[in-house]
Enzyme design. Structure first.
Site, mmCIF file in Angstrom:
data_model
loop_
_atom_site.group_PDB
_atom_site.id
_atom_site.type_symbol
_atom_site.label_atom_id
_atom_site.label_comp_id
_atom_site.label_asym_id
_atom_site.label_seq_id
_atom_site.Cartn_x
_atom_site.Cartn_y
_atom_site.Cartn_z
ATOM 1 N N GLY A 36 7.581 -8.166 -16.470
ATOM 2 C CA GLY A 36 6.551 -9.207 -16.596
ATOM 3 C C GLY A 36 5.793 -9.063 -17.910
ATOM 4 O O GLY A 36 5.435 -10.062 -18.554
ATOM 5 N N HIS B 120 11.912 0.894 -18.767
ATOM 6 C CA HIS B 120 11.279 1.205 -17.490
ATOM 7 C C HIS B 120 12.123 2.170 -16.667
ATOM 8 O O HIS B 120 13.309 2.359 -16.924
ATOM 9 C CB HIS B 120 11.061 -0.077 -16.685
ATOM 10 C CG HIS B 120 9.853 -0.859 -17.115
ATOM 11 N ND1 HIS B 120 9.870 -1.724 -18.183
ATOM 12 C CD2 HIS B 120 8.581 -0.891 -16.631
ATOM 13 C CE1 HIS B 120 8.674 -2.257 -18.338
ATOM 14 N NE2 HIS B 120 7.869 -1.774 -17.415
ATOM 15 N N HIS B 121 11.499 2.691 -15.614
ATOM 16 C CA HIS B 121 12.189 3.518 -14.612
ATOM 17 C C HIS B 121 13.296 2.688 -13.938
ATOM 18 O O HIS B 121 13.161 1.460 -13.795
ATOM 19 C CB HIS B 121 11.169 4.002 -13.573
ATOM 20 C CG HIS B 121 10.467 2.874 -12.859
ATOM 21 N ND1 HIS B 121 10.905 2.352 -11.668
ATOM 22 C CD2 HIS B 121 9.375 2.144 -13.199
ATOM 23 C CE1 HIS B 121 10.122 1.368 -11.294
ATOM 24 N NE2 HIS B 121 9.170 1.212 -12.211
ATOM 25 N N ALA C 264 -2.183 -10.282 -13.652
ATOM 26 C CA ALA C 264 -2.204 -9.399 -14.832
ATOM 27 C C ALA C 264 -0.818 -8.778 -15.041
ATOM 28 O O ALA C 264 -0.400 -7.916 -14.266
ATOM 29 C CB ALA C 264 -3.241 -8.305 -14.642
ATOM 30 N N PRO C 265 -0.102 -9.202 -16.070
ATOM 31 C CA PRO C 265 1.220 -8.627 -16.315
ATOM 32 C C PRO C 265 1.158 -7.111 -16.511
ATOM 33 O O PRO C 265 2.124 -6.407 -16.196
ATOM 34 C CB PRO C 265 1.682 -9.320 -17.598
ATOM 35 C CG PRO C 265 0.898 -10.596 -17.652
ATOM 36 C CD PRO C 265 -0.424 -10.280 -17.010
ATOM 37 N N LYS D 50 12.978 -0.135 -10.973
ATOM 38 C CA LYS D 50 12.353 -1.453 -11.173
ATOM 39 C C LYS D 50 13.327 -2.554 -10.753
ATOM 40 O O LYS D 50 14.496 -2.532 -11.120
ATOM 41 C CB LYS D 50 11.940 -1.615 -12.644
ATOM 42 C CG LYS D 50 11.205 -2.903 -12.915
ATOM 43 C CD LYS D 50 10.488 -2.879 -14.251
ATOM 44 C CE LYS D 50 9.821 -4.202 -14.561
ATOM 45 N NZ LYS D 50 8.886 -4.662 -13.500
ATOM 46 N N SER E 229 4.992 -8.560 -10.619
ATOM 47 C CA SER E 229 5.623 -9.323 -11.707
ATOM 48 C C SER E 229 6.283 -10.589 -11.160
ATOM 49 O O SER E 229 6.261 -10.843 -9.958
ATOM 50 C CB SER E 229 6.640 -8.430 -12.429
ATOM 51 O OG SER E 229 7.447 -7.768 -11.468
ATOM 52 N N GLY F 179 -0.862 -7.492 -9.622
ATOM 53 C CA GLY F 179 -0.076 -6.802 -10.644
ATOM 54 C C GLY F 179 1.403 -7.110 -10.521
ATOM 55 O O GLY F 179 2.177 -6.855 -11.447
ATOM 56 N N ALA G 34 0.805 -1.238 0.000
ATOM 57 C CA ALA G 34 0.000 0.000 0.000
ATOM 58 C C ALA G 34 0.831 1.279 0.000
ATOM 59 O O ALA G 34 0.342 2.333 -0.414
ATOM 60 C CB ALA G 34 -0.938 -0.010 1.200
HETATM 61 N N1 NDP Z 1 0.693 -5.266 -13.674
HETATM 62 C C1 NDP Z 1 0.881 -3.952 -13.809
HETATM 63 O O1 NDP Z 1 0.145 -3.265 -14.535
HETATM 64 C C2 NDP Z 1 1.998 -3.309 -13.057
HETATM 65 C C3 NDP Z 1 2.824 -4.076 -12.306
HETATM 66 N N2 NDP Z 1 3.821 -3.518 -11.566
HETATM 67 C C4 NDP Z 1 4.562 -4.425 -10.692
HETATM 68 O O2 NDP Z 1 4.101 -4.216 -9.366
HETATM 69 C C5 NDP Z 1 5.144 -4.480 -8.428
HETATM 70 C C6 NDP Z 1 5.312 -3.266 -7.520
HETATM 71 O O3 NDP Z 1 5.797 -2.179 -8.271
HETATM 72 P P1 NDP Z 1 6.028 -0.758 -7.563
HETATM 73 O O4 NDP Z 1 4.767 -0.280 -6.914
HETATM 74 O O5 NDP Z 1 6.697 0.090 -8.580
HETATM 75 O O6 NDP Z 1 7.085 -1.171 -6.416
HETATM 76 P P2 NDP Z 1 7.365 -0.459 -5.024
HETATM 77 O O7 NDP Z 1 8.681 -0.989 -4.555
HETATM 78 O O8 NDP Z 1 7.170 1.006 -5.130
HETATM 79 O O9 NDP Z 1 6.204 -1.021 -4.072
HETATM 80 C C7 NDP Z 1 6.189 -2.287 -3.491
HETATM 81 C C8 NDP Z 1 5.719 -2.131 -2.060
HETATM 82 O O10 NDP Z 1 5.477 -3.409 -1.486
HETATM 83 C C9 NDP Z 1 6.032 -3.409 -0.180
HETATM 84 N N3 NDP Z 1 6.223 -4.766 0.300
HETATM 85 C C10 NDP Z 1 7.355 -5.531 0.273
HETATM 86 N N4 NDP Z 1 7.101 -6.734 0.839
HETATM 87 C C11 NDP Z 1 5.814 -6.725 1.246
HETATM 88 C C12 NDP Z 1 4.976 -7.669 1.883
HETATM 89 N N5 NDP Z 1 5.437 -8.891 2.233
HETATM 90 N N6 NDP Z 1 3.692 -7.335 2.130
HETATM 91 C C13 NDP Z 1 3.217 -6.122 1.802
HETATM 92 N N7 NDP Z 1 3.967 -5.171 1.198
HETATM 93 C C14 NDP Z 1 5.242 -5.486 0.906
HETATM 94 C C15 NDP Z 1 7.306 -2.609 -0.361
HETATM 95 O O11 NDP Z 1 7.859 -2.208 0.890
HETATM 96 P P3 NDP Z 1 9.469 -2.018 0.977
HETATM 97 O O12 NDP Z 1 9.799 -0.954 -0.039
HETATM 98 O O13 NDP Z 1 9.691 -1.600 2.396
HETATM 99 O O14 NDP Z 1 10.081 -3.354 0.624
HETATM 100 C C16 NDP Z 1 6.778 -1.435 -1.162
HETATM 101 O O15 NDP Z 1 6.150 -0.467 -0.353
HETATM 102 C C17 NDP Z 1 6.378 -4.834 -9.281
HETATM 103 O O16 NDP Z 1 6.472 -6.238 -9.392
HETATM 104 C C18 NDP Z 1 6.042 -4.211 -10.624
HETATM 105 O O17 NDP Z 1 6.703 -4.849 -11.677
HETATM 106 C C19 NDP Z 1 4.044 -2.174 -11.587
HETATM 107 C C20 NDP Z 1 3.282 -1.362 -12.360
HETATM 108 C C21 NDP Z 1 2.183 -1.847 -13.162
HETATM 109 O O1 LIG Z 2 7.685 -2.180 -12.470
HETATM 110 C C1 LIG Z 2 6.935 -1.504 -13.218
HETATM 111 O O2 LIG Z 2 6.911 -0.273 -13.208
HETATM 112 C C2 LIG Z 2 6.042 -2.234 -14.122
HETATM 113 N N1 LIG Z 2 5.971 -3.510 -14.008
HETATM 114 C C3 LIG Z 2 5.139 -4.385 -14.770
HETATM 115 C C4 LIG Z 2 6.001 -5.325 -15.588
HETATM 116 O O3 LIG Z 2 7.000 -5.845 -15.049
HETATM 117 O O4 LIG Z 2 5.669 -5.582 -16.741
HETATM 118 C C5 LIG Z 2 4.106 -3.648 -15.583
HETATM 119 C C6 LIG Z 2 4.567 -2.331 -16.147
HETATM 120 O O5 LIG Z 2 5.441 -2.599 -17.176
HETATM 121 C C7 LIG Z 2 5.199 -1.469 -15.073
#
Ligand code: NDP
Ligand SMILES: O=C(O)C1=N[C@H](C(=O)O)C[C@H](O)C1
Length: 251
Positions: free
Chosen positions: A147, A137-138, A107-108, A141, A83, A81, A14
């Protein structure tokens, strides 16, 4: 007839980039509410205590399977979401879900254009000799390839195999490590990490005398939110495992 009460949503990750955007989007939607915000170090029991019906997981590939085990065991639907899902993980999930009533969506990518782009790539695959994927990507990542890129490459590979397309032409005999990317199925995937970018992908196809490039750009994380909300509404009606947001769409 009484109206259904708001869907009770728990967000895992969150405080993260995506999780915080999901909290905003869910709270702004009239038919759902965030009742649990869980991040690293918080107990998953908070989901049960808050009466969560649907979890949205944007955490990281190392922890997501434990989160899902907990959700399935406690009858909570999950929209994922995060990966890092390969065939082995999907098989494990199917086993956990069995013939029960819990719905899990992996959902990738939740952006509509990315979902369409993956479908278009699958359709195009059998018509071209060559296909490669470039994802950008940024730099924060954690995983590479993305994914989305891995899923796209698997779709292209499967479509080529089903159509009996011969191996891609490639005369490379001398190759610096990494110069030709990594292979997913028979498709090469190249990963760029660029400050200022969010999530972008190009799929490049080529055959005699022509190329086709499919490009998608997520310019802001709000691009993922309509897909996430659709998934939260749909997951409870779809028991078992679904892979790809297209499974919840009329594509
Ligand atoms: N399917 C889609 O459309 C998209 C998918 N993604 C994917 O989503 C994932 C997250 O991306 P993003 O938001 O950028 O990453 P972030 O690192 O910003 O967020 C992940 C969060 O999860 C927390 N976390 C770690 N372990 C746990 C746990 N066991 N329980 C609950 N929370 C936990 C992290 O805390 P801490 O930092 O303290 O470890 C952090 O706050 C990645 O795998 C990314 O590839 C991203 C964008 C779009
Ligand atoms: O980490 C990200 O930012 C994203 N992760 C997903 C992925 O691994 O494909 C989805 C999107 O590309 C953003």
């Amino acid at each position: 007839m009484s109206e259904r009460s708001a869907i009770r949503v728990g967000v895992l990750g969150a405080h993260g980039r995506m999780g915080s955007e999901v909290c905003r989007a869910v709270d702004a939607a009239a038919d759902m509410e965030v009742v649990a915000r869980v991040d690293a170090g918080d107990p998953l029991q908070a989901l049960v205590d808050a009466g969560v019906e649907v979890v949205v997981d944007f955490t990281n590939p190392d922890v997501v399977m434990d989160n899902l085990r907990f959700c399935v065991d406690h009858g909570i639907h999950a929209v994922v979401g995060t990966s890092g899902f390969d065939g082995e993980r999907l098989k494990t999930l199917e086993k956990w879900l069995g013939s029960g009533s819990v719905g899990v969506l992996i959902a990738p990518n939740f952006a509509i254009g990315a979902v369409l782009s993956m479908r278009f790539a699958e359709l195009a695959a059998k018509y071209y000799d060559s296909a490669e994927v470039i994802e950008l990507h940024h730099p924060r990542k954690l995983d590479a390839p993305s994914g989305t890129a891995a899923h796209t490459a698997r779709l292209i590979s499967a479509a080529r195999a089903a159509a009996g397309v011969p191996p891609m032409p490639d005369a490379t005999t001398q190759e610096a490590p990494g110069a030709r990317g990594t292979l997913v199925g028979d498709v090469r995937v190249h990963s760029l990490r660029i400050a200022g970018m969010i999530a972008h992908q190009e799929v490049v196809f080529g055959t005699e005398g022509e190329t086709l490039t499919l490009r998608h750009d997520s310019l802001d994380r709000t691009s993922f939110m309509p897909g996430v909300l659709l998934a939260v509404r749909t997951a409870p009606e779809r028991p078992g495992l679904s892979v790809g947001l297209d499974k919840y769409m009329d594509l």
